[in-house]
Design a protein around this motif. Sequence first.
Motif, mmCIF file in Angstrom:
data_model
loop_
_atom_site.group_PDB
_atom_site.id
_atom_site.type_symbol
_atom_site.label_atom_id
_atom_site.label_comp_id
_atom_site.label_asym_id
_atom_site.label_seq_id
_atom_site.Cartn_x
_atom_site.Cartn_y
_atom_site.Cartn_z
ATOM 1 N N SER A 1 -7.345 44.717 -36.313
ATOM 2 C CA SER A 1 -8.758 44.534 -36.662
ATOM 3 C C SER A 1 -9.568 45.800 -36.449
ATOM 4 C CB SER A 1 -9.375 43.434 -35.794
ATOM 5 O OG SER A 1 -8.737 42.218 -36.001
ATOM 6 N N LEU A 2 -8.960 46.790 -35.868
ATOM 7 C CA LEU A 2 -9.669 48.007 -35.486
ATOM 8 C C LEU A 2 -10.023 48.848 -36.701
ATOM 9 C CD1 LEU A 2 -10.591 49.608 -32.997
ATOM 10 C CD2 LEU A 2 -8.360 50.713 -32.995
ATOM 11 N N ILE A 3 -11.273 49.271 -36.758
ATOM 12 C CA ILE A 3 -11.721 50.231 -37.774
ATOM 13 C C ILE A 3 -11.860 51.546 -37.036
ATOM 14 C CG2 ILE A 3 -13.551 50.876 -39.367
ATOM 15 C CD1 ILE A 3 -14.323 47.939 -39.500
ATOM 16 N N LYS A 4 -11.031 52.493 -37.342
ATOM 17 C CA LYS A 4 -11.046 53.760 -36.625
ATOM 18 C C LYS A 4 -12.068 54.720 -37.223
ATOM 19 C CE LYS A 4 -6.310 53.369 -35.223
ATOM 20 N NZ LYS A 4 -4.966 53.879 -35.332
ATOM 21 N N ASP A 5 -12.744 55.427 -36.346
ATOM 22 C CA ASP A 5 -13.671 56.490 -36.739
ATOM 23 C C ASP A 5 -14.694 56.032 -37.765
ATOM 24 O OD1 ASP A 5 -10.797 58.568 -36.687
ATOM 25 O OD2 ASP A 5 -12.221 58.226 -35.079
ATOM 26 N N MET A 6 -15.150 54.811 -37.652
ATOM 27 C CA MET A 6 -16.120 54.304 -38.612
ATOM 28 C C MET A 6 -17.520 54.745 -38.232
ATOM 29 S SD MET A 6 -16.946 50.417 -39.663
ATOM 30 C CE MET A 6 -18.195 50.184 -38.422
ATOM 31 N N ASP A 7 -18.224 55.318 -39.176
ATOM 32 C CA ASP A 7 -19.621 55.669 -38.978
ATOM 33 C C ASP A 7 -20.436 54.436 -39.335
ATOM 34 O OD1 ASP A 7 -21.821 58.250 -40.354
ATOM 35 O OD2 ASP A 7 -22.168 56.653 -38.914
ATOM 36 N N VAL A 8 -21.254 53.983 -38.416
ATOM 37 C CA VAL A 8 -22.000 52.744 -38.612
ATOM 38 C C VAL A 8 -22.870 52.772 -39.864
ATOM 39 C CG1 VAL A 8 -24.309 52.279 -37.617
ATOM 40 C CG2 VAL A 8 -22.326 51.251 -36.641
ATOM 41 N N ASP A 9 -23.396 53.928 -40.247
ATOM 42 C CA ASP A 9 -24.302 54.010 -41.383
ATOM 43 C C ASP A 9 -23.591 54.366 -42.692
ATOM 44 O OD1 ASP A 9 -26.518 53.436 -39.795
ATOM 45 O OD2 ASP A 9 -26.590 55.514 -39.125
ATOM 46 N N ASP A 10 -22.310 54.526 -42.655
ATOM 47 C CA ASP A 10 -21.574 54.950 -43.847
ATOM 48 C C ASP A 10 -20.872 53.751 -44.475
ATOM 49 O OD1 ASP A 10 -20.066 56.141 -45.778
ATOM 50 O OD2 ASP A 10 -19.144 57.622 -44.466
ATOM 51 N N ASP A 11 -21.570 53.063 -45.380
ATOM 52 C CA ASP A 11 -21.024 51.864 -46.014
ATOM 53 C C ASP A 11 -19.755 52.154 -46.801
ATOM 54 O OD1 ASP A 11 -22.911 50.140 -45.011
ATOM 55 O OD2 ASP A 11 -24.295 50.501 -46.665
ATOM 56 N N ASP A 12 -19.677 53.334 -47.441
ATOM 57 C CA ASP A 12 -18.481 53.654 -48.219
ATOM 58 C C ASP A 12 -17.256 53.766 -47.316
ATOM 59 O OD1 ASP A 12 -19.873 53.682 -50.576
ATOM 60 O OD2 ASP A 12 -20.306 55.823 -50.466
ATOM 61 N N THR A 13 -17.415 54.420 -46.180
ATOM 62 C CA THR A 13 -16.298 54.530 -45.234
ATOM 63 C C THR A 13 -15.895 53.151 -44.748
ATOM 64 O OG1 THR A 13 -17.045 56.701 -44.509
ATOM 65 C CG2 THR A 13 -15.552 55.513 -43.037
ATOM 66 N N LEU B 1 -10.292 48.440 -24.999
ATOM 67 C CA LEU B 1 -11.466 47.784 -25.580
ATOM 68 C C LEU B 1 -12.547 48.786 -25.980
ATOM 69 C CD1 LEU B 1 -11.620 44.660 -23.262
ATOM 70 C CD2 LEU B 1 -10.993 44.703 -25.694
ATOM 71 N N ARG B 2 -12.583 49.914 -25.326
ATOM 72 C CA ARG B 2 -13.566 50.957 -25.639
ATOM 73 C C ARG B 2 -13.417 51.462 -27.077
ATOM 74 N NH1 ARG B 2 -13.398 55.133 -21.279
ATOM 75 N NH2 ARG B 2 -14.783 53.682 -20.257
ATOM 76 N N LYS B 3 -12.237 51.364 -27.648
ATOM 77 C CA LYS B 3 -11.970 51.865 -28.999
ATOM 78 C C LYS B 3 -12.755 51.135 -30.087
ATOM 79 C CE LYS B 3 -7.276 53.070 -27.755
ATOM 80 N NZ LYS B 3 -5.853 52.824 -27.988
ATOM 81 N N PHE B 4 -13.272 49.967 -29.778
ATOM 82 C CA PHE B 4 -13.894 49.138 -30.805
ATOM 83 C C PHE B 4 -15.347 49.477 -31.112
ATOM 84 C CE2 PHE B 4 -10.135 46.849 -29.935
ATOM 85 C CZ PHE B 4 -9.815 46.241 -31.137
ATOM 86 N N HIS B 5 -16.035 50.171 -30.259
ATOM 87 C CA HIS B 5 -17.448 50.495 -30.506
ATOM 88 C C HIS B 5 -18.195 49.237 -30.941
ATOM 89 C CE1 HIS B 5 -16.403 54.733 -30.189
ATOM 90 N NE2 HIS B 5 -15.389 54.474 -30.983
ATOM 91 N N PHE B 6 -18.251 48.262 -30.049
ATOM 92 C CA PHE B 6 -18.820 46.955 -30.361
ATOM 93 C C PHE B 6 -20.275 47.056 -30.796
ATOM 94 C CE2 PHE B 6 -15.282 46.058 -27.525
ATOM 95 C CZ PHE B 6 -14.626 45.092 -28.253
ATOM 96 N N ASP B 7 -20.660 46.132 -31.670
ATOM 97 C CA ASP B 7 -22.024 46.088 -32.174
ATOM 98 C C ASP B 7 -22.979 45.583 -31.087
ATOM 99 O OD1 ASP B 7 -23.799 46.541 -34.283
ATOM 100 O OD2 ASP B 7 -23.799 44.424 -34.827
ATOM 101 N N TYR B 8 -22.670 44.450 -30.486
ATOM 102 C CA TYR B 8 -23.463 43.894 -29.398
ATOM 103 C C TYR B 8 -22.558 43.606 -28.214
ATOM 104 C CZ TYR B 8 -27.214 42.840 -32.706
ATOM 105 O OH TYR B 8 -28.187 42.922 -33.632
ATOM 106 N N MET B 9 -23.125 43.732 -27.021
ATOM 107 C CA MET B 9 -22.422 43.317 -25.824
ATOM 108 C C MET B 9 -23.304 42.292 -25.117
ATOM 109 S SD MET B 9 -20.951 45.402 -22.506
ATOM 110 C CE MET B 9 -22.496 46.145 -22.069
#
Length: 142
Positions: free
Chosen positions: A80-92, A125-133
């Motif tokens: 389920s992991l999205i690696k190196d995803m930029d939160v504002d980059d919809d194309d990525t 777990l740190r790898k996920f860059h969670f949206d909310y905690m």
Amino acid sequence: VSIGDDDDDDDDFNAKKTRRKTTTASHDKSNKRPHIIIVPASVLSNWEREFNTFCPEMTVVKYHGNMTQRKEIQHRLRKSLIKDMDVDDDDTYNRKRSHKRLPLDVVLTTFSYFSTEKSDDRNFLRKFHFDYMVVDEAQFWY
């Protein structure tokens, strides 16, 4: 009012609070990353039950168990992991999502995996860059 009645009121209040958090997570359709909810082990099954009851459409993974079980859960979560995803980059996001990534909305876990700085679980777990905690610390006495 008996002590038992007060306990029931407290349980009802805590259940409502949990429900509010679960439905808030489910209504945020704009999020691109999963949420993490960290709870005392004593209420982990309550949170899981609330998600199953009130947000059955959400994919919730309980991260809890012995070392072997957690390694199996990590294997599932890596899918389920999205690696190196930029939160504002919809194309990525869309490009990475097109790979057969398993859905994941919430990781539900306990405080024990964050108790030491060098915890393998914490590092994973740190790898996920969670949206909310969400941190449920209602069971702790200070």
